[in-house]
Write an enzyme that holds these catalytic residues in place. Structure first.
Site, PDB file in Angstrom:
ATOM      1  N   HIS A 124      45.158  46.760  42.729  1.00  8.20           N
ATOM      2  CA  HIS A 124      44.708  48.094  42.328  1.00  8.20           C
ATOM      3  C   HIS A 124      43.477  48.449  43.156  1.00  8.20           C
ATOM      4  O   HIS A 124      42.715  47.579  43.571  1.00  8.20           O
ATOM      5  CB  HIS A 124      44.368  48.064  40.831  1.00  8.20           C
ATOM      6  N   ASP A 201      41.346  39.917  38.071  1.00 10.09           N
ATOM      7  CA  ASP A 201      41.494  41.250  37.497  1.00 10.09           C
ATOM      8  C   ASP A 201      42.606  41.158  36.461  1.00 10.09           C
ATOM      9  O   ASP A 201      43.795  41.173  36.790  1.00 10.09           O
ATOM     10  CB  ASP A 201      41.844  42.257  38.586  1.00 10.09           C
ATOM     11  N   GLN A 204      45.908  44.267  33.757  1.00  8.71           N
ATOM     12  CA  GLN A 204      47.330  44.384  33.455  1.00  8.71           C
ATOM     13  C   GLN A 204      47.901  43.132  32.793  1.00  8.71           C
ATOM     14  O   GLN A 204      49.040  43.148  32.327  1.00  8.71           O
ATOM     15  CB  GLN A 204      48.109  44.668  34.745  1.00  8.71           C
ATOM     16  N   LYS A 227      43.623  49.258  27.640  1.00 12.48           N
ATOM     17  CA  LYS A 227      44.976  48.777  27.935  1.00 12.48           C
ATOM     18  C   LYS A 227      45.474  47.784  26.888  1.00 12.48           C
ATOM     19  O   LYS A 227      46.624  47.347  26.942  1.00 12.48           O
ATOM     20  CB  LYS A 227      45.014  48.156  29.329  1.00 12.48           C
ATOM     21  N   CYS A 366      47.305  54.053  42.208  1.00 15.22           N
ATOM     22  CA  CYS A 366      46.071  53.428  42.732  1.00 15.22           C
ATOM     23  C   CYS A 366      46.384  52.151  43.504  1.00 15.22           C
ATOM     24  O   CYS A 366      45.629  51.177  43.448  1.00 15.22           O
ATOM     25  CB  CYS A 366      45.078  53.149  41.608  1.00 15.22           C
TER      26      CYS A 366
END
Length: 411
Positions: A124, A201, A204, A227, A366
């Site tokens: 991303h 990261d 997700q 999220k 993104c």
């Protein structure tokens, strides 16, 4: 997850109330942000109604209560991630701010010309542009790991590019486009052999898979609360205590100081030195409740249900004959499907589906370098959460036939 359980949880999500929303919504944009269950909204409402005050400051009942709520949320996140201490949890606005904090307070201070930063082509922008900036400012070299034919991380390419000059590895836990979940344990283990600092990261990943930071051994991890069914504006940075101690403050102001004199100041110990100003106490309290909610439902059950939905969607899409799918060939995937309807622009797909109340995401998500690598300008994306159903997948797939018809291609 049996049907009756899905229906029971769906009652917790107000967006399904056609009267309140104004139309029926089939929401398949969960990788962008999840809808919020009523207990989370109540936690936020309760804070602003009955517990609103600045934490760490007021020596009065509401100030003490706000501090307790805020620090209880920190402890809850620490237990959720299995951090060695809740003091390794820093509250930020979102994963993007967490990555910027790492870049500013750690990377700019410790990287130098000739050092290497290693990321993947599927990152991303928040985990890509940030490192471009660091490389430009420090003279470090930004290297990319590419993908194999199955759209999984090419581990041979990773090992070729990992070396003694690699000082930082920053990698997504799950792609927000092609659903790839790299082997984080192996990546961190290999990076540690060359002394690289590791950043995950987890934006997700965290709604769909448990992340044990001690077992993984990463130095940093970030995620956004919105999220995982929490409000927007609250996120988490995890960092090992020994790494935090090497970092300078990210922002300056109230609540992050120890003593202030006219020409100099000393700073509070971690984590306070990284949380300047009035913090999002309501968001932290709601994140606490969101984590409780996910664990009450059962994270493993949620994951199994979401996987069933995504796999079913793939099968149904393949049956159409006019859809191209871009998804990892691995069995261990995130619950989303990127695709294109042949001869139809992704924005047209989204606009037509929206007339039927179906919400998907379109564009480059993104991830412009990933799309360029795949030879694409844009894709459609359907992503799933605990409240979605197989019947919703069927309706979504059937309405793609209408997309073709409206655009003049028949079915």
């Amino acid at each position: 997850m049996e049907r009756f359980e899905v229906e029971r949880f769906r009652r917790d999500f107000a967006y399904l109330d056609e009267g309140g929303v104004g139309r029926k919504i089939l929401y398949l944009d969960n990788a962008a942000t999840t809808q919020k269950p009523k207990p989370v909204i109540e936690a936020l409402k309760n804070y602003y109604s009955y517990e609103n005050a600045n934490p760490h400051r007021g020596a009065h009942y509401l100030g003490i209560r706000a501090t307790q709520l805020y620090e209880a949320a920190r402890d809850r996140v620490g237990r959720f991630l299995n951090s060695a201490s809740c003091e390794e949890i820093i509250f930020v606005r979102n994963a993007t701010e967490g990555l910027n904090l790492i870049a500013t307070s750690y990377a700019l201070r410790h990287l130098k010309a000739g050092d290497e930063i290693l990321i993947s082509v599927m990152e991303h922008h928040s985990n890509l542009v940030t490192w471009q900036f660091v490389a430009q400012k420090t003279g470090a070299v930004l290297n990319y790991v590419y993908l194999d034919e199955g759209l999984n991380l090419d581990m041979e390419d990773f090992r070729r590019k990992l070396g003694p000059k690699t000082k930082l590895l920053s990698i997504t836990g799950a792609s927000n486009v092609i659903a790839t979940r790299p082997d984080l344990a192996e990546l961190v283990r290999e990076a540690k052999k060359v002394g690289a600092v590791t950043v995950i990261d987890a934006a997700q990943l965290i709604p769909h898979q448990r992340l044990d930071v001690q077992e993984l051994g990463c130095d940093f991890a970030v995620f956004s609360g919105h999220k995982i069914y929490a409000p927007m504006g609250i996120g988490v940075l995890y960092a090992k205590r020994e790494v935090l101690e090497k970092m300078s403050p990210y922002q300056y102001g109230g609540d992050m100081i120890e003593y202030v004199y006219e020409q100099e100041a000393t700073f509070a110990p971690v984590p306070a030195r990284f949380e300047a100003g009035t913090q999002n106490v309501g968001g932290a309290a709601a994140l606490h409740r969101a984590i409780d909610y996910v664990e009450e439902v059962g994270l493993e059950e949620i994951c199994r249900h979401e996987k069933e939905l995504a796999n079913y969607a793939c099968r149904r899409l393949k049956e159409l004959g006019f859809v191209d799918i871009y998804r990892s060939a691995s069995e261990d995937c995130s619950p989303l499907v990127a695709f294109n309807v042949r001869d139809v622009h992704s924005h047209d797909v989204s606009s037509i589906l929206d007339t039927y109340g179906i919400a998907i995401r379109t564009g480059h998500h993104c991830t412009m370098p990933l799309h360029k690598y795949l030879g694409l300008n844009a894709t459609c994306r359907a992503s799933f959460a605990l409240y979605n159903t197989l019947e919703e997948v069927d309706l979504f797939v059937e309405k793609l036939k209408e997309v073709r018809r409206v655009m003049g291609y028949g079915t």
